[in-house]
Scaffold this active site. Structure first.
Site, PDB file in Angstrom:
ATOM      1  N   GLU A 198      52.015 -14.009  41.098  1.00 19.34           N
ATOM      2  CA  GLU A 198      52.729 -14.712  42.273  1.00 19.34           C
ATOM      3  C   GLU A 198      54.028 -14.490  42.422  1.00 19.34           C
ATOM      4  O   GLU A 198      54.649 -14.490  43.492  1.00 19.34           O
ATOM      5  CB  GLU A 198      52.327 -16.126  42.313  1.00 19.34           C
ATOM      6  CG  GLU A 198      51.124 -16.853  42.658  1.00 19.34           C
ATOM      7  CD  GLU A 198      51.083 -16.948  44.074  1.00 19.34           C
ATOM      8  OE1 GLU A 198      50.941 -15.911  44.980  1.00 19.34           O
ATOM      9  OE2 GLU A 198      51.382 -18.116  44.896  1.00 19.34           O
TER      10      GLU A 198
ATOM     11  N   THR B 247      56.759 -16.685  53.084  1.00 19.06           N
ATOM     12  CA  THR B 247      57.248 -17.668  52.172  1.00 19.06           C
ATOM     13  C   THR B 247      58.757 -17.676  52.046  1.00 19.06           C
ATOM     14  O   THR B 247      59.333 -18.862  51.699  1.00 19.06           O
ATOM     15  CB  THR B 247      56.325 -17.475  50.898  1.00 19.06           C
ATOM     16  OG1 THR B 247      55.070 -17.151  51.166  1.00 19.06           O
ATOM     17  CG2 THR B 247      56.726 -18.623  49.795  1.00 19.06           C
TER      18      THR B 247
END
Ligand code: HSE
Length: 291
Positions: A120, A168
């Site tokens: 991630e 994001t």
């Protein structure tokens, strides 16, 4: 060769910023892993044209490195990138579970969470556990620095994905640096209510606990039509509505019988502000599955 299906996830759920997450029954990524001398990656499926196949830039490359597990890794994307549905986390979770098995590394599901989170970090610049935890372990998860707590919960959900992109990084840039004590007090109340609702399989408590006055209002500005879509879902019977992850997906909890009307209301409202959207009628599901 091993095949793993890892589900999309919704993390935050309003009051649980960077802590709460749920595995969704659908959509999902499917990842195949085969032992090789070095890491190579092939990506197909939804949004694959935006995903690098270079192991240094792909979420699964970091996972293979962390497990010292060189492999040819085929990723079939079912979770659209930049959707707020944990797209990179699903690939990282599937790779972690598959490579752990392929190389017989013996890690537990909980031990694989920080390993998948390294993947991630490659795409988001930060190692968040709140998406990889439910994608690996399933259910409703509470991810903190002390580890992951999991609750098997059964809550009907509707995830509405508009045809817009919110990165994001942008969504994290608008998060306020501080909150007032009265906001802290109400957030604790909502988070406790949501957790109780998960234990009781009660969509009304879960919906109430999806409130948030700190992060969600700031991020709502990035999603065209968010407040109208939220109101339409609530009018159609949703028990709570919030932004899924960093957005732009909007997620609603509801009773089983209202799932279809809530989904239709959300799509119609996005369409009325000129935004195409698709809906997933889903529920809380299980974690990564090996075939
Ligand atoms: N909790 C994270 C966020 C999920 O909302 O920014 C996305 O990584």
């Amino acid at each position: 060769m091993l095949t793993v299906r890892a589900p999309a996830t919704s993390a935050n759920l309003g009051s649980g910023f960077d802590v709460f997450g749920v595995a969704l029954d659908r959509p999902a990524d499917v990842v195949r892993v085969e032992k090789a001398d070095e890491i190579s990656i092939e990506v197909t499926g939804v949004g694959s044209q935006y995903i690098p196949e270079d192991p240094d830039k792909n979420t699964v490359g970091a996972v293979a490195d962390a497990l010292d597990a060189p492999a040819h890794i085929e990723i079939d994307k079912g979770v659209r990138p930049a959707s707020g549905l944990g797209s990179s986390a699903a690939s990282a979770a599937a790779a972690a579970v598959g490579l752990n098995e392929l190389y017989d590394r013996g890690h537990s599901r909980e031990e694989l969470v920080p390993i998948a989170a390294k993947g991630e970090a490659v795409v988001s610049g930060d190692a968040h556990d709140d998406n990889v935890a439910p994608s690996i372990m399933g259910g409703f998860t509470i991810a903190t620095d002390d580890g992951v707590t999991k609750v098997d919960a059964d809550i009907p959900l509707v995830a509405c994905l508009p045809d817009i992109v919110v990165s994001t990084r942008d969504a994290r840039r608008v998060v306020p640096e501080s909150a007032r004590v009265d906001q802290l007090v109400e957030t604790v109340g909502w988070a406790a209510t949501l957790t109780t609702g998960m234990h009781r399989d009660d969509p009304h408590l879960v919906g109430e606990g999806m409130n948030d006055t700190v992060v969600t209002p700031a991020r709502a500005e990035l999603i065209d039509g968010y407040s109208q879509v939220r109101d339409a879902a609530l009018d159609a019977g949703a028990t709570g509505v919030t932004i899924s992850g960093a957005g732009p997906t909007v997620i609603a909890a509801c009773e089983e019988g209202n799932r279809r009307s809530v989904g239709t209301a959300m799509i119609d409202r996005f369409n009325s502000v000129g935004v195409e959207a698709r809906v997933y009628q889903t529920e809380i599901g299980r974690g990564a599955t090996l075939f």
